[in-house]
Design a protein around this motif. Structure first.
Motif, PDB file in Angstrom:
ATOM      1  N   VAL A  18      40.904  33.686  40.697  1.00  0.00           N
ATOM      2  CA  VAL A  18      40.665  34.756  39.727  1.00  0.00           C
ATOM      3  C   VAL A  18      40.830  36.125  40.368  1.00  0.00           C
ATOM      4  O   VAL A  18      41.427  37.040  39.788  1.00  0.00           O
ATOM      5  CB  VAL A  18      39.272  34.605  39.094  1.00  0.00           C
ATOM      6  N   SER A  19      40.337  36.272  41.589  1.00  0.00           N
ATOM      7  CA  SER A  19      40.409  37.575  42.257  1.00  0.00           C
ATOM      8  C   SER A  19      41.799  37.870  42.788  1.00  0.00           C
ATOM      9  O   SER A  19      42.139  39.021  43.071  1.00  0.00           O
ATOM     10  CB  SER A  19      39.408  37.646  43.406  1.00  0.00           C
ATOM     11  N   LEU A  60      49.557  31.772  37.103  1.00  0.00           N
ATOM     12  CA  LEU A  60      48.355  31.067  37.517  1.00  0.00           C
ATOM     13  C   LEU A  60      48.683  29.971  38.521  1.00  0.00           C
ATOM     14  O   LEU A  60      48.001  29.830  39.554  1.00  0.00           O
ATOM     15  CB  LEU A  60      47.644  30.472  36.300  1.00  0.00           C
ATOM     16  N   VAL A 113      37.959  28.737  42.684  1.00  0.00           N
ATOM     17  CA  VAL A 113      38.167  29.439  41.424  1.00  0.00           C
ATOM     18  C   VAL A 113      38.012  30.944  41.612  1.00  0.00           C
ATOM     19  O   VAL A 113      38.814  31.742  41.097  1.00  0.00           O
ATOM     20  CB  VAL A 113      37.193  28.918  40.345  1.00  0.00           C
ATOM     21  N   ARG A 114      37.002  31.356  42.351  1.00  0.00           N
ATOM     22  CA  ARG A 114      36.823  32.803  42.592  1.00  0.00           C
ATOM     23  C   ARG A 114      38.050  33.391  43.298  1.00  0.00           C
ATOM     24  O   ARG A 114      38.492  34.495  42.976  1.00  0.00           O
ATOM     25  CB  ARG A 114      35.556  33.047  43.409  1.00  0.00           C
ATOM     26  N   ILE A 144      38.639  27.793  35.047  1.00  0.00           N
ATOM     27  CA  ILE A 144      39.260  29.031  35.527  1.00  0.00           C
ATOM     28  C   ILE A 144      39.411  29.962  34.326  1.00  0.00           C
ATOM     29  O   ILE A 144      40.153  29.651  33.391  1.00  0.00           O
ATOM     30  CB  ILE A 144      40.633  28.764  36.156  1.00  0.00           C
ATOM     31  N   PRO A 145      38.725  31.112  34.320  1.00  0.00           N
ATOM     32  CA  PRO A 145      38.872  32.057  33.203  1.00  0.00           C
ATOM     33  C   PRO A 145      39.981  33.063  33.463  1.00  0.00           C
ATOM     34  O   PRO A 145      40.381  33.298  34.615  1.00  0.00           O
ATOM     35  CB  PRO A 145      37.505  32.750  33.174  1.00  0.00           C
ATOM     36  N   ASP A 146      40.461  33.684  32.384  1.00  0.00           N
ATOM     37  CA  ASP A 146      41.402  34.782  32.540  1.00  0.00           C
ATOM     38  C   ASP A 146      40.626  36.090  32.690  1.00  0.00           C
ATOM     39  O   ASP A 146      39.397  36.096  32.818  1.00  0.00           O
ATOM     40  CB  ASP A 146      42.386  34.832  31.373  1.00  0.00           C
ATOM     41  N   ALA A 147      41.336  37.214  32.659  1.00  0.00           N
ATOM     42  CA  ALA A 147      40.687  38.503  32.880  1.00  0.00           C
ATOM     43  C   ALA A 147      39.661  38.828  31.804  1.00  0.00           C
ATOM     44  O   ALA A 147      38.713  39.588  32.051  1.00  0.00           O
ATOM     45  CB  ALA A 147      41.743  39.613  32.945  1.00  0.00           C
TER      46      ALA A 147
END
Length: 265
Positions: free
Chosen positions: A263-264, A98, A259-260, A222-225
């Motif tokens: 994550v992407s 991360l 954040v996007r 920030i989220p995980d998958a």
């Protein structure tokens, strides 16, 4: 199986785990004793913080000195952590996927907003800073990677809790200390819940003078998958330079886009 009195209290719940190395846990408790310490620790203080006997603490401190992880303080009255601990910190950050993904994105965000940018990792009751890109106002300790703040009184923490299930939020709020870091720090769980609800509606949280007087901070989780929160981006600035709503209007889209991208990536 009996547990030695030399064993720190924190290790005792693992006493029946056949793979758990209690001697290693005792050693790690010596390094953990330095968490939050503002000066070198004596053997007596290390023993008190770990629950070890003084003789056990002496043996472990001696071992860590031989390995280079502890050194005698300049005045000879105690011990402090030494450089190999920093080597491990570097390796943790270097190998954390991360942090690796986020770093170039945070640098670009810092160039765009020209205010302080932080990446904090969610660790239950605390948010731990893994990256800090400073503005001109910060004090020394505020700039250090590894510094942590209570999850319940930060913009990033509110944003993280907005992604949790209600029982998890309740457990965090009931089990956490709510220190009064500034005169405006929220310590009432109901008031903190209001901020979490706002973060859930807005997709971000805005905190005013929760950690430092004169500071406004915006946080996005920030989220995980799987959609679980693992970290947060903070953008922080001075209330003498920003109206809070203008700060929100300007910074929220930029933080959300960062954040996007993380994550992407």
């Amino acid at each position: 199986m009996t547990v030695s009195d030399d064993q720190p209290v924190s290790a005792r719940p693992q006493a029946e785990d056949a793979l758990f190395v209690r001697s290693l846990a005792r050693g790690m408790s010596v390094l953990e004793a330095f968490q939050g310490a503002d000066r070198a620790l004596t053997l007596t203080q290390i023993a008190a913080r770990t629950g070890l006997t003084r003789s056990a603490a002496q043996r472990l401190v001696h071992t860590f000195r031989k390995l280079g992880y502890l050194t005698l303080a300049e005045d000879g009255r105690g011990f402090r952590l030494d450089l190999p601990v920093l080597d491990l910190t570097h390796d943790y950050l270097r190998m954390n996927p991360l942090v690796r993904r986020a770093s170039p994105i945070l640098l670009e965000l810092r160039r765009n907003v020209r205010e302080r940018i932080d990446l904090s990792l969610f660790d239950g009751p605390r948010m731990v800073y893994a990256a800090r890109m400073q503005s001109k106002r910060e004090s020394f300790f505020a700039t250090l990677v590894g510094n942590s703040v209570p999850t319940a009184c930060t913009s990033g923490g509110w944003a993280v809790m907005a992604l949790l299930l209600e029982p998890e939020v309740a457990a965090l709020l009931e089990g956490a200390r709510h220190p009064q870091l500034t005169p405006r720090t929220l310590t009432d769980p109901a008031a903190i819940r209001d901020q979490i609800a706002q973060a859930r509606r807005n997709g971000h949280a805005l905190a005013l003078e929760q950690i430092l007087m004169g500071e406004v901070a915006l946080g996005v989780a920030i989220p995980d998958a799987a959609g679980r929160p693992v970290a947060a981006i903070h953008i922080a600035a001075s209330l003498s330079e920003w109206d809070p709503e203008e700060f929100r209007r300007r910074m929220a889209p930029l933080a959300a886009e960062a954040v996007r991208s993380i994550v992407s990536g």
